[in-house]
Design a protein around this motif. Structure first.
Motif, PDB file in Angstrom:
ATOM      1  N   LEU A  62      -5.792  -5.991 -22.085  1.00 35.60           N
ATOM      2  CA  LEU A  62      -6.717  -5.057 -22.737  1.00 35.60           C
ATOM      3  C   LEU A  62      -6.043  -4.311 -23.880  1.00 35.60           C
ATOM      4  O   LEU A  62      -6.640  -4.121 -24.952  1.00 35.60           O
ATOM      5  CB  LEU A  62      -7.283  -4.066 -21.726  1.00 35.60           C
ATOM      6  N   VAL A  63      -4.811  -3.891 -23.689  1.00 31.58           N
ATOM      7  CA  VAL A  63      -4.076  -3.165 -24.732  1.00 31.58           C
ATOM      8  C   VAL A  63      -3.869  -4.070 -25.945  1.00 31.58           C
ATOM      9  O   VAL A  63      -4.091  -3.658 -27.089  1.00 31.58           O
ATOM     10  CB  VAL A  63      -2.728  -2.635 -24.192  1.00 31.58           C
ATOM     11  N   VAL A  64      -3.471  -5.303 -25.707  1.00 30.83           N
ATOM     12  CA  VAL A  64      -3.265  -6.252 -26.805  1.00 30.83           C
ATOM     13  C   VAL A  64      -4.588  -6.524 -27.518  1.00 30.83           C
ATOM     14  O   VAL A  64      -4.661  -6.554 -28.753  1.00 30.83           O
ATOM     15  CB  VAL A  64      -2.624  -7.564 -26.286  1.00 30.83           C
ATOM     16  N   ALA A  65      -5.659  -6.724 -26.763  1.00 29.80           N
ATOM     17  CA  ALA A  65      -6.968  -6.994 -27.365  1.00 29.80           C
ATOM     18  C   ALA A  65      -7.439  -5.821 -28.216  1.00 29.80           C
ATOM     19  O   ALA A  65      -7.946  -6.013 -29.333  1.00 29.80           O
ATOM     20  CB  ALA A  65      -7.995  -7.310 -26.271  1.00 29.80           C
ATOM     21  N   LEU A  66      -7.265  -4.603 -27.714  1.00 31.89           N
ATOM     22  CA  LEU A  66      -7.663  -3.428 -28.487  1.00 31.89           C
ATOM     23  C   LEU A  66      -6.815  -3.292 -29.748  1.00 31.89           C
ATOM     24  O   LEU A  66      -7.334  -2.930 -30.816  1.00 31.89           O
ATOM     25  CB  LEU A  66      -7.553  -2.159 -27.638  1.00 31.89           C
ATOM     26  N   GLY A  67      -5.538  -3.577 -29.649  1.00 29.46           N
ATOM     27  CA  GLY A  67      -4.667  -3.529 -30.826  1.00 29.46           C
ATOM     28  C   GLY A  67      -5.118  -4.505 -31.891  1.00 29.46           C
ATOM     29  O   GLY A  67      -5.176  -4.180 -33.083  1.00 29.46           O
ATOM     30  N   LEU A  68      -5.447  -5.724 -31.487  1.00 26.16           N
ATOM     31  CA  LEU A  68      -5.925  -6.729 -32.434  1.00 26.16           C
ATOM     32  C   LEU A  68      -7.260  -6.315 -33.048  1.00 26.16           C
ATOM     33  O   LEU A  68      -7.493  -6.492 -34.243  1.00 26.16           O
ATOM     34  CB  LEU A  68      -6.054  -8.086 -31.747  1.00 26.16           C
ATOM     35  N   LEU A  69      -8.133  -5.764 -32.232  1.00 23.19           N
ATOM     36  CA  LEU A  69      -9.438  -5.330 -32.714  1.00 23.19           C
ATOM     37  C   LEU A  69      -9.293  -4.242 -33.769  1.00 23.19           C
ATOM     38  O   LEU A  69      -9.893  -4.322 -34.850  1.00 23.19           O
ATOM     39  CB  LEU A  69     -10.286  -4.817 -31.544  1.00 23.19           C
ATOM     40  N   PHE A  70      -8.464  -3.230 -33.495  1.00 20.48           N
ATOM     41  CA  PHE A  70      -8.303  -2.130 -34.441  1.00 20.48           C
ATOM     42  C   PHE A  70      -7.583  -2.568 -35.712  1.00 20.48           C
ATOM     43  O   PHE A  70      -7.911  -2.104 -36.804  1.00 20.48           O
ATOM     44  CB  PHE A  70      -7.590  -0.942 -33.799  1.00 20.48           C
ATOM     45  N   SER A  71      -6.608  -3.451 -35.602  1.00 24.65           N
ATOM     46  CA  SER A  71      -5.924  -3.901 -36.818  1.00 24.65           C
ATOM     47  C   SER A  71      -6.872  -4.720 -37.686  1.00 24.65           C
ATOM     48  O   SER A  71      -6.827  -4.636 -38.912  1.00 24.65           O
ATOM     49  CB  SER A  71      -4.667  -4.700 -36.476  1.00 24.65           C
ATOM     50  N   GLY A  72      -7.749  -5.502 -37.078  1.00 22.15           N
ATOM     51  CA  GLY A  72      -8.735  -6.257 -37.842  1.00 22.15           C
ATOM     52  C   GLY A  72      -9.726  -5.345 -38.532  1.00 22.15           C
ATOM     53  O   GLY A  72     -10.114  -5.581 -39.685  1.00 22.15           O
ATOM     54  N   MET A  73     -10.132  -4.284 -37.857  1.00 24.01           N
ATOM     55  CA  MET A  73     -11.079  -3.337 -38.446  1.00 24.01           C
ATOM     56  C   MET A  73     -10.435  -2.590 -39.612  1.00 24.01           C
ATOM     57  O   MET A  73     -11.072  -2.362 -40.639  1.00 24.01           O
ATOM     58  CB  MET A  73     -11.573  -2.354 -37.388  1.00 24.01           C
ATOM     59  N   GLU A  74      -9.173  -2.216 -39.457  1.00 24.87           N
ATOM     60  CA  GLU A  74      -8.480  -1.488 -40.513  1.00 24.87           C
ATOM     61  C   GLU A  74      -8.356  -2.353 -41.764  1.00 24.87           C
ATOM     62  O   GLU A  74      -8.598  -1.906 -42.882  1.00 24.87           O
ATOM     63  CB  GLU A  74      -7.095  -1.062 -40.035  1.00 24.87           C
ATOM     64  N   SER A  75      -8.016  -3.607 -41.580  1.00 28.81           N
ATOM     65  CA  SER A  75      -7.902  -4.539 -42.699  1.00 28.81           C
ATOM     66  C   SER A  75      -9.244  -4.698 -43.400  1.00 28.81           C
ATOM     67  O   SER A  75      -9.329  -4.706 -44.630  1.00 28.81           O
ATOM     68  CB  SER A  75      -7.407  -5.886 -42.183  1.00 28.81           C
ATOM     69  N   ARG A  76     -10.288  -4.811 -42.637  1.00 28.43           N
ATOM     70  CA  ARG A  76     -11.630  -4.964 -43.209  1.00 28.43           C
ATOM     71  C   ARG A  76     -12.050  -3.717 -43.987  1.00 28.43           C
ATOM     72  O   ARG A  76     -12.640  -3.819 -45.067  1.00 28.43           O
ATOM     73  CB  ARG A  76     -12.608  -5.234 -42.073  1.00 28.43           C
ATOM     74  N   LEU A  77     -11.718  -2.539 -43.468  1.00 25.48           N
ATOM     75  CA  LEU A  77     -12.045  -1.293 -44.167  1.00 25.48           C
ATOM     76  C   LEU A  77     -11.295  -1.192 -45.493  1.00 25.48           C
ATOM     77  O   LEU A  77     -11.850  -0.733 -46.494  1.00 25.48           O
ATOM     78  CB  LEU A  77     -11.725  -0.088 -43.287  1.00 25.48           C
ATOM     79  N   ARG A  78     -10.030  -1.626 -45.505  1.00 23.55           N
ATOM     80  CA  ARG A  78      -9.262  -1.603 -46.756  1.00 23.55           C
ATOM     81  C   ARG A  78      -9.895  -2.536 -47.796  1.00 23.55           C
ATOM     82  O   ARG A  78     -10.001  -2.180 -48.966  1.00 23.55           O
ATOM     83  CB  ARG A  78      -7.810  -2.009 -46.501  1.00 23.55           C
ATOM     84  N   ARG A  79     -10.316  -3.725 -47.369  1.00 22.22           N
ATOM     85  CA  ARG A  79     -10.970  -4.661 -48.291  1.00 22.22           C
ATOM     86  C   ARG A  79     -12.266  -4.063 -48.835  1.00 22.22           C
ATOM     87  O   ARG A  79     -12.555  -4.162 -50.033  1.00 22.22           O
ATOM     88  CB  ARG A  79     -11.266  -5.987 -47.594  1.00 22.22           C
TER      89      ARG A  79
END
Length: 101
Positions: A11-28
């Motif tokens: 769960l921790v790894v999945a949440l980390g991946l989810l948030f990093s993907g969202m952050e990248s998308r927000l920057r774009r």
């Protein structure tokens, strides 16, 4: 290893991946919005569709006066103070104002 510990780690790894993907998308999205805003400013300037068409907005009269006095750097600084624009946006806007004189 305990099953509960494995589930928590997954769960921790999945949440980390989810948030990093969202952050990248927000920057774009932020970069795209900035580019669109810049293009819209160029279109408005090209069409000459300024509010009131009586010259620069009242808040930017100080910037226009500094440009008339040949103080471009001071005009850019004033533009940034008035609008909150970053250095690049302010420089481009002041240069457009100078061309439009």
């Amino acid at each position: 290893m305990d099953t509960a510990l494995i589930v928590v780690l997954v769960l921790v790894v999945a949440l980390g991946l989810l948030f990093s993907g969202m952050e990248s998308r927000l920057r774009r999205m932020d970069r795209r919005l900035t580019a669109m805003d810049r293009r819209l400013g160029l279109i408005i300037d090209h069409l000459g569709a300024h509010p009131g068409d009586g010259g620069p907005e009242p808040a930017l009269q100080r910037v226009a006066a500094l440009l008339r006095d040949g103080k471009k750097i001071h005009a850019i600084k004033a533009y940034r103070e008035i609008t909150g624009a970053d250095l690049r946006e302010a420089k481009e806007a002041v240069e457009r104002m100078a061309e439009g004189r």
